[in-house]
Design a protein around this motif. Structure first.
Motif, PDB file in Angstrom:
ATOM      1  N   MET A   1       0.710  -1.024  -0.190  1.00 10.20           N
ATOM      2  CA  MET A   1      -0.005   0.267   0.165  1.00 10.20           C
ATOM      3  C   MET A   1       0.883   1.292  -0.081  1.00 10.20           C
ATOM      4  N   LYS A   2       0.170   2.479  -0.388  1.00  9.17           N
ATOM      5  CA  LYS A   2       1.016   3.429  -0.622  1.00  9.17           C
ATOM      6  C   LYS A   2       1.027   4.097   0.792  1.00  9.17           C
ATOM      7  N   GLU A   3       2.383   4.709   0.964  1.00 14.27           N
ATOM      8  CA  GLU A   3       2.691   5.655   2.296  1.00 14.27           C
ATOM      9  C   GLU A   3       1.911   7.032   2.178  1.00 14.27           C
ATOM     10  N   ILE A   4       0.854   7.060   3.099  1.00 12.18           N
ATOM     11  CA  ILE A   4       0.045   8.163   3.013  1.00 12.18           C
ATOM     12  C   ILE A   4       0.193   8.946   4.247  1.00 12.18           C
ATOM     13  N   ARG A   5       0.038  10.315   4.191  1.00  9.43           N
ATOM     14  CA  ARG A   5       0.053  11.056   5.377  1.00  9.43           C
ATOM     15  C   ARG A   5      -1.085  12.150   5.446  1.00  9.43           C
ATOM     16  N   LEU A   6      -1.290  12.939   6.466  1.00  5.66           N
ATOM     17  CA  LEU A   6      -2.132  13.918   6.689  1.00  5.66           C
ATOM     18  C   LEU A   6      -1.591  15.132   6.841  1.00  5.66           C
ATOM     19  N   CYS A   7      -1.732  16.256   6.458  1.00  5.48           N
ATOM     20  CA  CYS A   7      -1.009  17.482   6.722  1.00  5.48           C
ATOM     21  C   CYS A   7      -2.224  18.058   7.772  1.00  5.48           C
ATOM     22  N   ASP A   8      -1.088  18.766   8.902  1.00  2.60           N
ATOM     23  CA  ASP A   8      -2.041  19.096  10.133  1.00  2.60           C
ATOM     24  C   ASP A   8      -2.697  20.611   9.907  1.00  2.60           C
ATOM     25  N   ASP A   9      -2.157  21.130   8.913  1.00  2.00           N
ATOM     26  CA  ASP A   9      -2.798  22.749   8.608  1.00  2.00           C
ATOM     27  C   ASP A   9      -2.512  23.353  10.206  1.00  2.00           C
ATOM     28  N   ALA A  10      -1.497  23.197  10.779  1.00  2.00           N
ATOM     29  CA  ALA A  10      -1.096  23.783  12.279  1.00  2.00           C
ATOM     30  C   ALA A  10      -2.242  23.388  13.174  1.00  2.00           C
ATOM     31  N   ASN A  11      -2.770  22.439  13.134  1.00  2.00           N
ATOM     32  CA  ASN A  11      -3.823  22.153  13.970  1.00  2.00           C
ATOM     33  C   ASN A  11      -3.715  20.600  14.399  1.00  2.00           C
ATOM     34  N   LEU A  12      -2.616  20.231  15.156  1.00  2.00           N
ATOM     35  CA  LEU A  12      -2.020  19.043  15.398  1.00  2.00           C
ATOM     36  C   LEU A  12      -2.940  17.911  16.199  1.00  2.00           C
ATOM     37  N   ASP A  13      -3.829  18.370  17.331  1.00  2.00           N
ATOM     38  CA  ASP A  13      -4.687  17.711  17.820  1.00  2.00           C
ATOM     39  C   ASP A  13      -5.730  17.086  17.320  1.00  2.00           C
ATOM     40  N   ARG A  14      -6.294  17.710  16.419  1.00  2.00           N
ATOM     41  CA  ARG A  14      -7.492  17.392  15.626  1.00  2.00           C
ATOM     42  C   ARG A  14      -6.906  16.315  14.519  1.00  2.00           C
ATOM     43  N   VAL A  15      -5.859  16.737  13.878  1.00  2.00           N
ATOM     44  CA  VAL A  15      -5.296  15.705  12.800  1.00  2.00           C
ATOM     45  C   VAL A  15      -4.727  14.453  13.255  1.00  2.00           C
ATOM     46  N   TYR A  16      -4.000  14.529  14.373  1.00  2.00           N
ATOM     47  CA  TYR A  16      -3.435  13.459  14.873  1.00  2.00           C
ATOM     48  C   TYR A  16      -4.321  12.370  15.404  1.00  2.00           C
ATOM     49  N   THR A  17      -5.520  12.502  15.880  1.00  6.98           N
ATOM     50  CA  THR A  17      -6.433  11.741  16.055  1.00  6.98           C
ATOM     51  C   THR A  17      -6.856  10.830  14.772  1.00  6.98           C
ATOM     52  N   LEU A  18      -6.858  11.570  13.636  1.00  7.68           N
ATOM     53  CA  LEU A  18      -7.480  11.035  12.510  1.00  7.68           C
ATOM     54  C   LEU A  18      -6.067   9.958  11.722  1.00  7.68           C
TER      55      LEU A  18
ATOM     56  N   GLU B   1     -11.748   8.776   2.644  1.00  9.09           N
ATOM     57  CA  GLU B   1     -12.524   7.805   2.061  1.00  9.09           C
ATOM     58  C   GLU B   1     -12.399   7.492   0.572  1.00  9.09           C
ATOM     59  N   VAL B   2     -12.206   8.753  -0.038  1.00  4.23           N
ATOM     60  CA  VAL B   2     -11.916   8.564  -1.626  1.00  4.23           C
ATOM     61  C   VAL B   2     -10.528   7.620  -1.808  1.00  4.23           C
ATOM     62  N   LEU B   3      -9.734   7.643  -1.133  1.00  2.00           N
ATOM     63  CA  LEU B   3      -8.573   6.835  -1.257  1.00  2.00           C
ATOM     64  C   LEU B   3      -8.844   5.455  -0.887  1.00  2.00           C
ATOM     65  N   LYS B   4      -9.813   5.285   0.238  1.00  2.00           N
ATOM     66  CA  LYS B   4     -10.212   3.908   0.422  1.00  2.00           C
ATOM     67  C   LYS B   4     -10.792   3.243  -0.594  1.00  2.00           C
ATOM     68  N   ASN B   5     -11.851   4.199  -1.437  1.00  2.00           N
ATOM     69  CA  ASN B   5     -12.735   3.704  -2.302  1.00  2.00           C
ATOM     70  C   ASN B   5     -12.029   3.295  -3.459  1.00  2.00           C
ATOM     71  N   ASN B   6     -10.930   3.903  -3.722  1.00  2.00           N
ATOM     72  CA  ASN B   6     -10.048   3.459  -4.932  1.00  2.00           C
ATOM     73  C   ASN B   6      -9.081   2.607  -4.725  1.00  2.00           C
ATOM     74  N   GLY B   7      -9.094   2.237  -3.631  1.00  2.00           N
ATOM     75  CA  GLY B   7      -8.232   0.861  -3.318  1.00  2.00           C
ATOM     76  C   GLY B   7      -6.558   1.392  -2.638  1.00  2.00           C
ATOM     77  N   TYR B   8      -6.438   2.588  -2.469  1.00  2.00           N
ATOM     78  CA  TYR B   8      -5.038   3.063  -2.024  1.00  2.00           C
ATOM     79  C   TYR B   8      -5.009   2.892  -0.530  1.00  2.00           C
ATOM     80  N   LEU B   9      -5.957   2.895   0.182  1.00  4.13           N
ATOM     81  CA  LEU B   9      -6.016   2.699   1.639  1.00  4.13           C
ATOM     82  C   LEU B   9      -6.920   1.503   2.278  1.00  4.13           C
ATOM     83  N   LYS B  10      -6.674   0.861   3.291  1.00  3.22           N
ATOM     84  CA  LYS B  10      -7.357  -0.189   3.637  1.00  3.22           C
ATOM     85  C   LYS B  10      -8.349   0.438   4.692  1.00  3.22           C
TER      86      LYS B  10
END
Length: 263
Positions: free
Chosen positions: A1-18, A254-263
């Motif tokens: 599977m791809k290595e995929i990350r989320l950008c935190d937009d300087a809002n670490l607490d909210r994105v960390y959970t995701l 969800e878009v990445l999951k639906n297209n098979g790039y994330l489980k």
């Protein structure tokens, strides 16, 4: 599977959970402002990130400061300020265990000939890398560039495995005269890193700075499915980062999951 990350937009607490919920990595964006350099606020922020990420298991990258910087400028003082900002980002990235740093060229279209600007940029990078190890790769993100040529020339001229392209597909769609698909095929494996978000491109009658909407992957006019397929074909080892506004991150995952790039 791809290595995929989320950008935190300087809002670490909210994105960390995701990130934790979806087993994804993180791009740290809290240090993007050059005004932080050398301040107590920077030290406080660094400690906050270190404490929060102490048990984080995903991959990590850092977005460097970028406002008012230009690494290929004819003005030595501007190049020096850019060097200071990148060295600052490098130190922060080391402290936080990041393996990539995203930077902006600061190139302004129609103000410089490509050849002269790239000569200055090449000298800049040779100087920057002269005292660095190979633990961090620098990723140059397109922002205002009208086409892929200056990035291609820069990467080829520097010719260092520690320097690759961060292709921001939203910026390519909103700011350039090339289709996103052509950016991908033009740059190919020079691309080591992606910023993924959507927008409606250049909208007639709207100020250009509003074109960069940072919408979710299921919004806007970029053909995301086609773009993701081209990325897999042309730069299969690149790291993908979702960089939409916070409210659209979950639907983009969800878009990445639906297209098979994330489980």
């Amino acid at each position: 599977m791809k290595e995929i990350r989320l950008c935190d937009d300087a809002n670490l607490d909210r994105v960390y959970t995701l990130c934790e919920h979806n087993n994804l990595g993180l791009e740290i964006q809290g240090f993007y402002n050059p005004a932080l350099i050398g301040t107590e606020e920077s030290k406080r922020l660094l400690n906050e990130y270190k404490n929060t990420l102490i048990n984080f298991k995903g991959g990590k990258s850092l977005h460097a400061p970028f406002w008012d910087l230009n690494l290929g400028s004819k003005n030595a003082a501007i190049r020096e300020a850019t060097m200071n900002a990148f060295n600052y980002a490098y130190e922060v990235a080391k402290e936080l265990g990041c393996t990539e740093i995203v930077v902006h060229n600061g190139f302004v279209p129609n103000t410089s000939f490509y050849e002269g600007w790239v000569r200055n940029a090449t000298a800049f990078w040779k100087d920057f890398f002269s005292d660095k190890d190979d633990s961090i790769t620098m990723m140059i993100e397109n922002q205002c560039e009208e086409d892929s040529e200056v990035l291609k020339m820069e990467i080829d001229s520097v010719n260092d495995s520690r320097l690759k392209v961060c292709l921001d597909i939203g910026h390519a769609h909103a700011n350039s005269n090339m289709k996103v698909e052509d950016w991908i095929t033009s740059l190919g494996e020079r691309i080591g890193y992606l910023h993924l978000h959507n927008n409606h491109g250049k909208v007639s009658g709207r100020p250009s700075y509003l074109n960069d909407e940072h919408l979710g992957l299921d919004m806007g006019t970029i053909d995301i499915k086609k773009v993701l397929e081209l990325l897999e074909q042309n730069c299969p080892n690149a790291i993908w980062n979702i960089e939409c506004k916070l409210d659209y991150i979950s639907s983009s995952v969800e878009v990445l999951k639906n297209n098979g790039y994330l489980k």
